[in-house]
Design an enzyme around this catalytic site. Structure first.
Site, PDB file in Angstrom:
ATOM      1  N   GLU A   1      26.310 -33.762  28.317  1.00 58.40           N
ATOM      2  CA  GLU A   1      25.188 -34.339  27.586  1.00 58.40           C
ATOM      3  C   GLU A   1      25.569 -34.549  26.122  1.00 58.40           C
ATOM      4  O   GLU A   1      25.473 -33.613  25.321  1.00 58.40           O
ATOM      5  CB  GLU A   1      23.975 -33.401  27.662  1.00 58.40           C
ATOM      6  CG  GLU A   1      23.483 -33.150  29.080  1.00 58.40           C
ATOM      7  CD  GLU A   1      22.011 -32.783  29.103  1.00 58.40           C
ATOM      8  OE1 GLU A   1      21.259 -33.428  29.831  1.00 58.40           O
ATOM      9  OE2 GLU A   1      21.614 -31.868  28.360  1.00 58.40           O
TER      10      GLU A   1
ATOM     11  N   SER B   1      19.219 -39.751  27.777  1.00 57.98           N
ATOM     12  CA  SER B   1      18.524 -41.039  27.903  1.00 57.98           C
ATOM     13  C   SER B   1      18.854 -41.778  29.200  1.00 57.98           C
ATOM     14  O   SER B   1      18.932 -43.014  29.217  1.00 57.98           O
ATOM     15  CB  SER B   1      18.791 -41.926  26.686  1.00 57.98           C
ATOM     16  OG  SER B   1      18.334 -41.278  25.507  1.00 57.98           O
TER      17      SER B   1
ATOM     18  N   GLY C   1      17.290 -37.784  24.249  1.00 60.06           N
ATOM     19  CA  GLY C   1      15.965 -38.101  23.727  1.00 60.06           C
ATOM     20  C   GLY C   1      15.959 -39.184  22.671  1.00 60.06           C
ATOM     21  O   GLY C   1      14.946 -39.415  22.016  1.00 60.06           O
TER      22      GLY C   1
ATOM     23  N   GLY D   1      15.844 -35.653  31.132  1.00 58.09           N
ATOM     24  CA  GLY D   1      14.781 -35.080  30.317  1.00 58.09           C
ATOM     25  C   GLY D   1      13.521 -35.928  30.398  1.00 58.09           C
ATOM     26  O   GLY D   1      12.759 -35.845  31.361  1.00 58.09           O
ATOM     27  N   GLY D   2      13.326 -36.769  29.399  1.00 60.31           N
ATOM     28  CA  GLY D   2      12.099 -37.566  29.285  1.00 60.31           C
ATOM     29  C   GLY D   2      11.676 -38.263  30.570  1.00 60.31           C
ATOM     30  O   GLY D   2      10.494 -38.216  30.954  1.00 60.31           O
TER      31      GLY D   2
ATOM     32  N   ASN E   1      14.839 -31.968  33.790  1.00 63.16           N
ATOM     33  CA  ASN E   1      14.743 -30.892  32.800  1.00 63.16           C
ATOM     34  C   ASN E   1      13.466 -31.175  32.023  1.00 63.16           C
ATOM     35  O   ASN E   1      13.450 -32.013  31.129  1.00 63.16           O
ATOM     36  CB  ASN E   1      15.978 -30.914  31.890  1.00 63.16           C
ATOM     37  CG  ASN E   1      15.853 -29.947  30.731  1.00 63.16           C
ATOM     38  OD1 ASN E   1      15.010 -29.053  30.746  1.00 63.16           O
ATOM     39  ND2 ASN E   1      16.698 -30.124  29.724  1.00 63.16           N
ATOM     40  N   TRP E   2      12.425 -30.479  32.415  1.00 64.47           N
ATOM     41  CA  TRP E   2      11.115 -30.778  31.821  1.00 64.47           C
ATOM     42  C   TRP E   2      10.997 -30.305  30.379  1.00 64.47           C
ATOM     43  O   TRP E   2      10.079 -30.701  29.666  1.00 64.47           O
ATOM     44  CB  TRP E   2       9.999 -30.134  32.656  1.00 64.47           C
ATOM     45  CG  TRP E   2       9.809 -30.712  34.029  1.00 64.47           C
ATOM     46  CD1 TRP E   2      10.527 -31.742  34.611  1.00 64.47           C
ATOM     47  CD2 TRP E   2       8.844 -30.300  35.001  1.00 64.47           C
ATOM     48  NE1 TRP E   2      10.052 -31.986  35.874  1.00 64.47           N
ATOM     49  CE2 TRP E   2       9.024 -31.115  36.146  1.00 64.47           C
ATOM     50  CE3 TRP E   2       7.849 -29.322  35.030  1.00 64.47           C
ATOM     51  CZ2 TRP E   2       8.243 -30.976  37.298  1.00 64.47           C
ATOM     52  CZ3 TRP E   2       7.072 -29.182  36.172  1.00 64.47           C
ATOM     53  CH2 TRP E   2       7.262 -30.001  37.288  1.00 64.47           C
ATOM     54  N   LYS E   3      11.885 -29.404  29.974  1.00 64.01           N
ATOM     55  CA  LYS E   3      11.832 -28.828  28.621  1.00 64.01           C
ATOM     56  C   LYS E   3      10.472 -28.166  28.392  1.00 64.01           C
ATOM     57  O   LYS E   3       9.905 -27.622  29.337  1.00 64.01           O
ATOM     58  CB  LYS E   3      12.146 -29.900  27.564  1.00 64.01           C
ATOM     59  CG  LYS E   3      13.445 -30.641  27.893  1.00 64.01           C
ATOM     60  CD  LYS E   3      13.946 -31.517  26.778  1.00 64.01           C
ATOM     61  CE  LYS E   3      15.235 -32.194  27.226  1.00 64.01           C
ATOM     62  NZ  LYS E   3      15.858 -32.974  26.149  1.00 64.01           N
TER      63      LYS E   3
ATOM     64  N   GLU F   1      19.880 -27.971  23.013  1.00 65.71           N
ATOM     65  CA  GLU F   1      18.703 -27.511  22.269  1.00 65.71           C
ATOM     66  C   GLU F   1      18.701 -25.989  22.153  1.00 65.71           C
ATOM     67  O   GLU F   1      18.283 -25.433  21.149  1.00 65.71           O
ATOM     68  CB  GLU F   1      17.424 -28.036  22.950  1.00 65.71           C
ATOM     69  CG  GLU F   1      17.277 -29.538  22.718  1.00 65.71           C
ATOM     70  CD  GLU F   1      16.543 -30.298  23.803  1.00 65.71           C
ATOM     71  OE1 GLU F   1      15.846 -29.682  24.630  1.00 65.71           O
ATOM     72  OE2 GLU F   1      16.676 -31.539  23.828  1.00 65.71           O
TER      73      GLU F   1
ATOM     74  N   HIS G   1      22.107 -25.640  27.271  1.00 67.79           N
ATOM     75  CA  HIS G   1      21.591 -26.920  26.780  1.00 67.79           C
ATOM     76  C   HIS G   1      21.758 -26.970  25.257  1.00 67.79           C
ATOM     77  O   HIS G   1      21.600 -25.957  24.575  1.00 67.79           O
ATOM     78  CB  HIS G   1      20.122 -27.081  27.169  1.00 67.79           C
ATOM     79  CG  HIS G   1      19.642 -28.483  26.973  1.00 67.79           C
ATOM     80  ND1 HIS G   1      19.302 -28.953  25.725  1.00 67.79           N
ATOM     81  CD2 HIS G   1      19.497 -29.512  27.827  1.00 67.79           C
ATOM     82  CE1 HIS G   1      18.953 -30.229  25.836  1.00 67.79           C
ATOM     83  NE2 HIS G   1      19.069 -30.593  27.099  1.00 67.79           N
TER      84      HIS G   1
HETATM   85  P1  PGA Z   1      16.742 -37.058  27.851  1.00 67.66           P
HETATM   86  O1  PGA Z   1      17.185 -35.509  27.887  1.00 67.66           O
HETATM   87  O2  PGA Z   1      16.906 -37.580  29.255  1.00 67.66           O
HETATM   88  O3  PGA Z   1      15.307 -37.020  27.409  1.00 67.66           O
HETATM   89  O4  PGA Z   1      17.642 -37.740  26.895  1.00 67.66           O
HETATM   90  C1  PGA Z   1      18.257 -35.074  28.689  1.00 67.66           C
HETATM   91  C2  PGA Z   1      18.425 -33.587  28.529  1.00 67.66           C
HETATM   92  O5  PGA Z   1      18.264 -33.079  27.406  1.00 67.66           O
HETATM   93  O6  PGA Z   1      18.702 -32.873  29.512  1.00 67.66           O
END
Ligand code: PGA
Length: 250
Positions: A167, A213, A173, A234-235, A9-11, A97, A95
């Site tokens: 999640e 994470s 993050g 994500g990251g 998930n590149w966001k 966010e 998600h």
């Molecule tokens: P993260 O994000 O791996 O950076 O914690 C995961 C996500 O939000 O899908």
């Protein structure tokens, strides 16, 4: 048998050329890898979908969102049909966010899920509790409400197109991962919910991902748990090497 999945998930990261280069590197690594035990997906910004699609074949493509309306006067929105027309197979919905910063409600997500499925997209549906909710001990209820409210109107055939991603918001993050035991507890709870609604066969066939994470150093321990079928990353999905460290953790 359910399939294992590792999805990036590149966001809101990378320009189009940077994203194409990243997708290309992931595709090359997946192609070169001996026998992967999971499907690999990259979730990319809308602007990148078409260009990324051109450089991947083994790796599958996901959008990070779609609109809750079919078409029309919704300036700036991107419909499920538009996403599907790029060749994307998946869309990430719900998600935290999007729920938190853009006020996406359970009802809106239900609309998005329906539009995604009716346009032939599979859905990676995210759910998870905040730190306060976990501290208050309401995390099971939060997850139950999110899943029931946006997904349980689906019939079993439709539900087969759903991947769940658990999640915990406090782990996204932050560098703070849920322990493998904490994640397994929730994953088993989710599978139990699905079994109650759709029966054990559907529950057993549903892929449930962990996100928050997840990185090469903790992926193997998480993925070893019986109800954790992969990750939403994500990251660590922004560097091909880190992402592949997770993909190869099975
Ligand atoms: P993260 O994000 O791996 O950076 O914690 C995961 C996500 O939000 O899908």
């Amino acid at each position: 048998m359910r399939k294992n999945i590792v999805a990036g998930n590149w966001k809101m990261n990378t320009t189009v050329p940077e994203g194409v280069a990243l997708a290309h590197a992931v595709e090359a690594a997946v192609f070169a890898a001996p026998e992967l035990k999971c499907e690999v997906i990259v979730g990319v910004p809308f602007t990148h979908l078409t260009a990324v699609k051109n450089v991947i074949s083994k790796v599958k493509l996901a959008a990070e969102n779609c609109a809750d309306h079919k078409s029309g006067a919704y300036t700036g929105e991107v419909s499920a049909a538009m996403v599907a027309s790029t060749g994307a197979e998946y869309v990430i919905l719900g998600h935290s966010e999007r729920r938190g910063y853009y006020n996406e409600t359970i009802e809106m997500l239900k609309e998005k899920v329906d539009l995604a499925l009716s346009n032939g997209l599979k859905v990676i549906f995210c759910c998870g509790e905040s730190l306060d909710e976990r501290k208050a001990g309401t995390h099971f209820d939060v997850i139950k409400n999110e899943i029931e409210g946006s997904l349980f109107h689906l019939n079993a055939e439709e539900f087969a197109k759903i991947v769940i991603a658990y999640e915990p918001i406090w782990a996204i993050g932050t560098g703070e991962t849920a322990t493998a035991e904490q994640a397994q507890e929730i994953h088993a709870f989710i599978r139990g919910l699905l079994a109650g609604k759709y029966g054990t066969q559907v529950a057993d066939d549903t892929t449930i991902l962990y996100g928050g994470s997840c990185k090469p150093s903790n992926a193997a321990e998480l993925f070893a748990k019986p109800d954790i079928d992969g990750g939403l990353i994500g990251g660590a999905s922004l560097k091909a090497e880190d992402f592949m460290g997770i993909v190869t953790a099975f």
